[in-house]
Scaffold this motif. Structure first.
Motif, PDB file in Angstrom:
ATOM      1  N   ASP A  19      22.789  25.280 -30.620  1.00  0.00           N
ATOM      2  CA  ASP A  19      23.540  25.560 -29.267  1.00  0.00           C
ATOM      3  C   ASP A  19      23.961  27.049 -28.904  1.00  0.00           C
ATOM      4  OD1 ASP A  19      23.994  22.826 -29.226  1.00  0.00           O
ATOM      5  OD2 ASP A  19      26.100  23.045 -30.264  1.00  0.00           O
ATOM      6  N   SER A  20      23.605  28.165 -29.915  1.00  0.00           N
ATOM      7  CA  SER A  20      23.989  29.418 -29.787  1.00  0.00           C
ATOM      8  C   SER A  20      22.837  30.288 -29.515  1.00  0.00           C
ATOM      9  CB  SER A  20      24.953  30.065 -30.864  1.00  0.00           C
ATOM     10  OG  SER A  20      26.005  29.216 -31.036  1.00  0.00           O
ATOM     11  N   ILE A  21      21.641  29.645 -29.512  1.00  0.00           N
ATOM     12  CA  ILE A  21      20.391  30.553 -29.616  1.00  0.00           C
ATOM     13  C   ILE A  21      19.737  30.241 -28.213  1.00  0.00           C
ATOM     14  CG2 ILE A  21      18.305  30.965 -30.593  1.00  0.00           C
ATOM     15  CD1 ILE A  21      19.689  29.613 -33.191  1.00  0.00           C
ATOM     16  N   GLY A  22      19.341  31.334 -27.637  1.00  0.00           N
ATOM     17  CA  GLY A  22      18.508  31.153 -26.243  1.00  0.00           C
ATOM     18  C   GLY A  22      17.093  31.196 -26.581  1.00  0.00           C
ATOM     19  N   LEU A  23      16.477  30.065 -26.316  1.00  0.00           N
ATOM     20  CA  LEU A  23      15.023  29.797 -26.490  1.00  0.00           C
ATOM     21  C   LEU A  23      14.324  30.882 -26.215  1.00  0.00           C
ATOM     22  CD1 LEU A  23      13.351  27.386 -27.414  1.00  0.00           C
ATOM     23  CD2 LEU A  23      12.928  26.916 -24.987  1.00  0.00           C
ATOM     24  N   LEU A  44       9.608  24.756 -19.702  1.00  0.00           N
ATOM     25  CA  LEU A  44      10.925  24.592 -20.082  1.00  0.00           C
ATOM     26  C   LEU A  44      11.772  25.858 -19.364  1.00  0.00           C
ATOM     27  CD1 LEU A  44      10.741  24.135 -23.993  1.00  0.00           C
ATOM     28  CD2 LEU A  44      11.621  22.413 -22.239  1.00  0.00           C
ATOM     29  N   PRO A  45      12.832  25.521 -18.750  1.00  0.00           N
ATOM     30  CA  PRO A  45      13.643  26.438 -17.941  1.00  0.00           C
ATOM     31  C   PRO A  45      14.209  27.742 -18.876  1.00  0.00           C
ATOM     32  CG  PRO A  45      14.640  24.425 -17.544  1.00  0.00           C
ATOM     33  CD  PRO A  45      13.597  24.138 -18.856  1.00  0.00           C
ATOM     34  N   ILE A  46      14.175  28.886 -18.281  1.00  0.00           N
ATOM     35  CA  ILE A  46      14.369  30.065 -18.865  1.00  0.00           C
ATOM     36  C   ILE A  46      15.722  30.298 -19.572  1.00  0.00           C
ATOM     37  CG2 ILE A  46      15.540  31.613 -16.929  1.00  0.00           C
ATOM     38  CD1 ILE A  46      12.449  33.215 -18.617  1.00  0.00           C
TER      39      ILE A  46
END
Length: 126
Positions: A19-23, A44-46
């Protein structure tokens, strides 16, 4: 405060629920070169988080999505990251230490690495 950049370079995320990690932008992969995805951002969206590639009902990676969205190297790395069956929260951990805790010698390793990254190559004829 002057050591803040060194401290920031010396951490990465440990995946829990994602939940806390930007891909795309956060450091979360166990690959010491950058700790980030190297795949081009396609499909996948940015602005999605790592939880977008985790199946919430089984708390397992969405292997089909991962294999389609990422390079083979990134896909293999992601699928090799174990996920806890307890669906824990994400946590920041120190790199270059066995237990992921901050120690002065780990900050020293990061600082030395940063300095060597700034030095010109010895093979440039100088």
């Amino acid at each position: 405060m002057s050591a803040q950049s060194i401290v920031q370079k010396g951490y990465r995320w440990q995946v829990g629920n994602g939940d806390s990690i930007g891909l795309w932008f956060d450091k979360w992969l166990p690959t010491p070169s950058s700790f980030r995805l190297t795949s081009p951002q396609i499909g996948l969206p940015i602005d999605v988080n790592v939880n977008s590639i985790i199946n919430p009902s089984s708390n397992s990676w969405q292997a089909d999505v991962i294999r389609q969205a990422f390079s083979p190297d990134d896909a293999t790395t992601i699928l090799g990251i174990p996920l806890s069956s307890r669906c824990t929260v994400d946590r920041l951990m120190r790199v270059f230490t066995p237990k992921g805790h901050f120690i002065v010698s780990s900050a020293h390793k990061v600082a030395l690495s940063s300095i060597s990254d700034l030095r010109p190559e010895a093979s440039n004829g100088q």
